[in-house]
Design a protein around this motif. Structure first.
Motif, PDB file in Angstrom:
ATOM      1  N   ILE A   1      -7.448 -15.253   3.151  1.00 13.38           N
ATOM      2  CA  ILE A   1      -6.779 -14.527   2.073  1.00 13.38           C
ATOM      3  C   ILE A   1      -7.532 -13.234   1.752  1.00 13.38           C
ATOM      4  CG2 ILE A   1      -6.110 -14.654  -0.356  1.00 13.38           C
ATOM      5  CD1 ILE A   1      -5.691 -17.640   0.017  1.00 13.38           C
ATOM      6  N   THR A   2      -8.869 -13.322   1.734  1.00 16.31           N
ATOM      7  CA  THR A   2      -9.675 -12.134   1.433  1.00 16.31           C
ATOM      8  C   THR A   2      -9.476 -11.045   2.491  1.00 16.31           C
ATOM      9  OG1 THR A   2     -11.344 -13.500   0.330  1.00 16.31           O
ATOM     10  CG2 THR A   2     -12.024 -11.305   1.033  1.00 16.31           C
ATOM     11  N   VAL A   3      -9.535 -11.419   3.762  1.00 13.93           N
ATOM     12  CA  VAL A   3      -9.377 -10.437   4.843  1.00 13.93           C
ATOM     13  C   VAL A   3      -7.963  -9.873   4.851  1.00 13.93           C
ATOM     14  CG1 VAL A   3      -9.400 -10.136   7.350  1.00 13.93           C
ATOM     15  CG2 VAL A   3     -11.200 -11.469   6.228  1.00 13.93           C
ATOM     16  N   SER A   4      -6.966 -10.766   4.604  1.00 15.61           N
ATOM     17  CA  SER A   4      -5.578 -10.278   4.559  1.00 15.61           C
ATOM     18  C   SER A   4      -5.408  -9.273   3.423  1.00 15.61           C
ATOM     19  CB  SER A   4      -4.614 -11.461   4.371  1.00 15.61           C
ATOM     20  OG  SER A   4      -4.688 -12.358   5.454  1.00 15.61           O
ATOM     21  N   ASP A   5      -6.055  -9.546   2.307  1.00 16.16           N
ATOM     22  CA  ASP A   5      -5.991  -8.615   1.175  1.00 16.16           C
ATOM     23  C   ASP A   5      -6.616  -7.270   1.535  1.00 16.16           C
ATOM     24  OD1 ASP A   5      -5.670  -7.847  -1.665  1.00 16.16           O
ATOM     25  OD2 ASP A   5      -7.862  -7.974  -1.663  1.00 16.16           O
ATOM     26  N   GLU A   6      -7.740  -7.291   2.252  1.00 20.71           N
ATOM     27  CA  GLU A   6      -8.394  -6.044   2.667  1.00 20.71           C
ATOM     28  C   GLU A   6      -7.496  -5.255   3.607  1.00 20.71           C
ATOM     29  OE1 GLU A   6     -12.078  -7.275   4.328  1.00 20.71           O
ATOM     30  OE2 GLU A   6     -13.040  -7.677   2.387  1.00 20.71           O
ATOM     31  N   MET A   7      -6.796  -5.939   4.512  1.00 21.95           N
ATOM     32  CA  MET A   7      -5.872  -5.266   5.424  1.00 21.95           C
ATOM     33  C   MET A   7      -4.730  -4.616   4.654  1.00 21.95           C
ATOM     34  SD  MET A   7      -5.767  -8.078   8.503  1.00 21.95           S
ATOM     35  CE  MET A   7      -4.615  -7.127   9.507  1.00 21.95           C
ATOM     36  N   LEU A   8      -4.201  -5.337   3.650  1.00 25.26           N
ATOM     37  CA  LEU A   8      -3.131  -4.765   2.837  1.00 25.26           C
ATOM     38  C   LEU A   8      -3.626  -3.558   2.035  1.00 25.26           C
ATOM     39  CD1 LEU A   8      -1.409  -8.031   1.502  1.00 25.26           C
ATOM     40  CD2 LEU A   8      -0.437  -6.363   3.102  1.00 25.26           C
ATOM     41  N   GLU A   9      -4.874  -3.639   1.571  1.00 28.44           N
ATOM     42  CA  GLU A   9      -5.450  -2.515   0.833  1.00 28.44           C
ATOM     43  C   GLU A   9      -5.565  -1.285   1.723  1.00 28.44           C
ATOM     44  OE1 GLU A   9      -9.339  -1.537  -1.981  1.00 28.44           O
ATOM     45  OE2 GLU A   9      -9.364  -3.251  -0.600  1.00 28.44           O
ATOM     46  N   THR A  10      -5.997  -1.513   2.979  1.00 26.47           N
ATOM     47  CA  THR A  10      -6.100  -0.412   3.932  1.00 26.47           C
ATOM     48  C   THR A  10      -4.737   0.207   4.179  1.00 26.47           C
ATOM     49  OG1 THR A  10      -8.007  -1.470   5.005  1.00 26.47           O
ATOM     50  CG2 THR A  10      -6.815   0.223   6.263  1.00 26.47           C
ATOM     51  N   LEU A  11      -3.705  -0.661   4.284  1.00 26.68           N
ATOM     52  CA  LEU A  11      -2.356  -0.171   4.513  1.00 26.68           C
ATOM     53  C   LEU A  11      -1.853   0.669   3.334  1.00 26.68           C
ATOM     54  CD1 LEU A  11       0.213  -0.196   6.270  1.00 26.68           C
ATOM     55  CD2 LEU A  11       0.863  -2.321   5.120  1.00 26.68           C
ATOM     56  N   VAL A  12      -2.123   0.204   2.143  1.00 24.95           N
ATOM     57  CA  VAL A  12      -1.670   0.936   0.954  1.00 24.95           C
ATOM     58  C   VAL A  12      -2.378   2.285   0.841  1.00 24.95           C
ATOM     59  CG1 VAL A  12      -1.703   0.900  -1.579  1.00 24.95           C
ATOM     60  CG2 VAL A  12      -1.028  -1.130  -0.300  1.00 24.95           C
ATOM     61  N   ASN A  13      -3.626   2.362   1.296  1.00 23.69           N
ATOM     62  CA  ASN A  13      -4.417   3.564   1.142  1.00 23.69           C
ATOM     63  C   ASN A  13      -4.231   4.563   2.294  1.00 23.69           C
ATOM     64  OD1 ASN A  13      -5.503   2.735  -1.297  1.00 23.69           O
ATOM     65  ND2 ASN A  13      -7.240   1.696  -0.300  1.00 23.69           N
ATOM     66  N   LEU A  14      -3.274   4.277   3.218  1.00 20.53           N
ATOM     67  CA  LEU A  14      -3.048   5.223   4.314  1.00 20.53           C
ATOM     68  C   LEU A  14      -2.609   6.579   3.805  1.00 20.53           C
ATOM     69  CD1 LEU A  14      -1.259   3.017   7.025  1.00 20.53           C
ATOM     70  CD2 LEU A  14      -3.562   3.978   7.107  1.00 20.53           C
ATOM     71  N   LYS A  15      -1.853   6.565   2.719  1.00 18.98           N
ATOM     72  CA  LYS A  15      -1.399   7.851   2.126  1.00 18.98           C
ATOM     73  C   LYS A  15      -1.957   7.967   0.712  1.00 18.98           C
ATOM     74  CE  LYS A  15       2.708  10.592   1.154  1.00 18.98           C
ATOM     75  NZ  LYS A  15       2.294  10.952  -0.196  1.00 18.98           N
ATOM     76  N   ARG A  16      -2.717   9.014   0.501  1.00 20.00           N
ATOM     77  CA  ARG A  16      -3.328   9.251  -0.800  1.00 20.00           C
ATOM     78  C   ARG A  16      -2.905  10.613  -1.329  1.00 20.00           C
ATOM     79  NH1 ARG A  16      -9.563   7.046  -0.148  1.00 20.00           N
ATOM     80  NH2 ARG A  16      -9.017   4.867   0.229  1.00 20.00           N
TER      81      ARG A  16
END
Length: 428
Positions: free
Chosen positions: A413-428
């Protein structure tokens, strides 16, 4: 959303359930009769990305591609392995040495099964367990009294409660006395009417080639020497089924003086029979009862709560077949009833009810009721209870693996959350 996130969540839930089972097992490590459980997992669902194909003339076959969605609890099983005998020193604590369950009922007639035999009699004579529910078994249909004189066993006639049939009663015993008329001077039977004691003198000339004594008695005392008397000075020797006094005069004239069976007298000359070369004189001491039980082992309808109708008893004990005996105030050993045992074809299907009880539900099979030691059930051992079958070493090992599994799924769950965070932060 990532599929791995959902897989991690199902893994956490499954391992949490497994930890709950382990915790319950460890909590009951010293609970008498407790059977431990285990939790097993299974995979949940697979999404097929591509299906399998067969080989063709110019192309090889391919296998299916699937992605799983985690795990779930497949089953929680009762482990019904037998355990050891825990000595308690209490005669009414019972252990089933093999398969089988005690049968108990509450006041509403609801039946439960248990392997915890903490039994005792309440103030009304009911046999109850530690939770106050009624212990079930078989009541006494008829009794016969036996006693030993030396190596000779004397069997009195059967007595069915509520039946008189012209026979005399001796405080609940139907007495049939034998004398060998050919040797009446050397063989005699004296009766103590109050204490139910028999004094037998067997002469050596009873050991004839005819074997057992078979003659009818003709020599009776004229009066019972120590019996109670009624207002008319008639001797009272007992009560009939209605509680009415039975008088000596009535008994001595209407009583069927048929034979008491005497076993153990071997045929042959007295001089060649060991132990019978001389006259044998012995006092029986206590008369022992043997019983026939109502519907023993013939069906559920005959299994009813056990009630002591004998009055005050001491030194109550239970035999290996479940027969309950006690010593009356007059010193005689009397039979109270017999404890029933249920044989369950599939004990793994029993449902926990708490308080060390199980309930028969679907898939338990056709439960049969019998006395201990019959129908593949174990014999009873008094003075102890069944130990819990929890294996602490196994439970601690499972706990370590469960904790690590839970930790690994939380990491998913922690790693999946980090992957989702990376995805959300692709566009800033």
């Amino acid at each position: 959303m990532l599929r791995s996130l959902f897989s991690g969540v199902t893994g956490l839930k499954s391992h949490q359930t497994r930890m709950d089972v382990i915790g319950n097992n460890i909590a009951n490590v010293n609970t008498y009769g407790f059977k431990s459980s285990r939790a097993t997992f299974r995979d949940v669902y697979y999404q097929t990305i591509s299906s399998a194909t067969n080989a063709s003339g110019n192309r090889g076959g391919s296998n299916a591609s699937q992605i799983g969605y985690g795990s779930s609890v497949g089953s929680i099983d009762i482990l019904n392995g037998r355990t050891g005998f825990a000595s308690t020193g209490r005669s009414m604590d019972l252990y089933i040495d093999g398969e089988g369950y005690f049968v108990v009922k509450d006041g509403a007639g609801n039946e439960r099964l248990t392997q915890v035999g903490t039994f005792s009699f309440d103030g009304d004579g009911n046999l109850t367990d530690g939770n106050g529910n009624f212990v079930c078994g078989y009541s006494v249909a008829s009794t016969q009294s036996t006693t030993n004189v030396g190596t000779t066993k004397i069997t009195f006639g059967n007595l069915t409660d509520g039946e008189k049939n012209g026979q005399g009663y001796l405080d609940g015993y139907q007495i049939e006395v034998v004398k060998d008329t050919a040797t009446a001077t050397t063989s005699k039977v004296d009766i103590d009417l109050k204490k139910k004691k028999i004094t037998v003198t067997l002469g050596a000339d009873n050991m004839t080639k005819g074997g057992l004594m078979t003659a009818l008695t003709t020599n009776w005392p004229t009066t019972p020497t120590d019996g109670d008397k009624d207002a008319s000075d008639n001797y009272i020797i007992g009560k009939d089924k209605d509680g009415k006094d039975v008088l000596w005069s009535d008994w001595s004239t209407s009583f069927d003086k048929s034979l008491i069976k005497v076993d153990g007298i071997k045929s042959g000359d007295a001089s060649t029979v060991a132990g019978y070369a001389d006259d044998v004189t012995a006092t029986t001491g206590k008369i022992t009862e043997e019983a026939n039980f109502e519907g023993d082992g013939t069906g559920k309808e005959n299994v009813k709560k056990i009630i002591n109708t004998k009055g005050e008893m001491k030194n109550i004990s239970v035999g290996t077949d479940g027969t309950i005996t006690g010593e009356g105030t007059d010193g005689t050993i009397q039979i109270i009833g017999k404890i029933a045992v249920a044989n369950v074809p599939n004990p793994d299907a029993l449902q926990h009810e708490g308080n060390s009880y199980y309930k028969a539900v679907a898939n338990t099979g056709d439960i049969t009721y019998t006395s201990a030691g019959n129908d593949s059930t174990g014999a009873l051992r008094s003075g102890g209870l069944e130990q819990s079958n929890v294996d602490l070493a196994n439970e601690f090992s499972d706990m370590i693996m469960t904790q690590r599994g839970f930790q690994a799924n939380s990491k998913i769950i922690t790693v999946s959350d980090e992957m989702l965070e990376t995805l959300v932060n692709l566009k800033r």
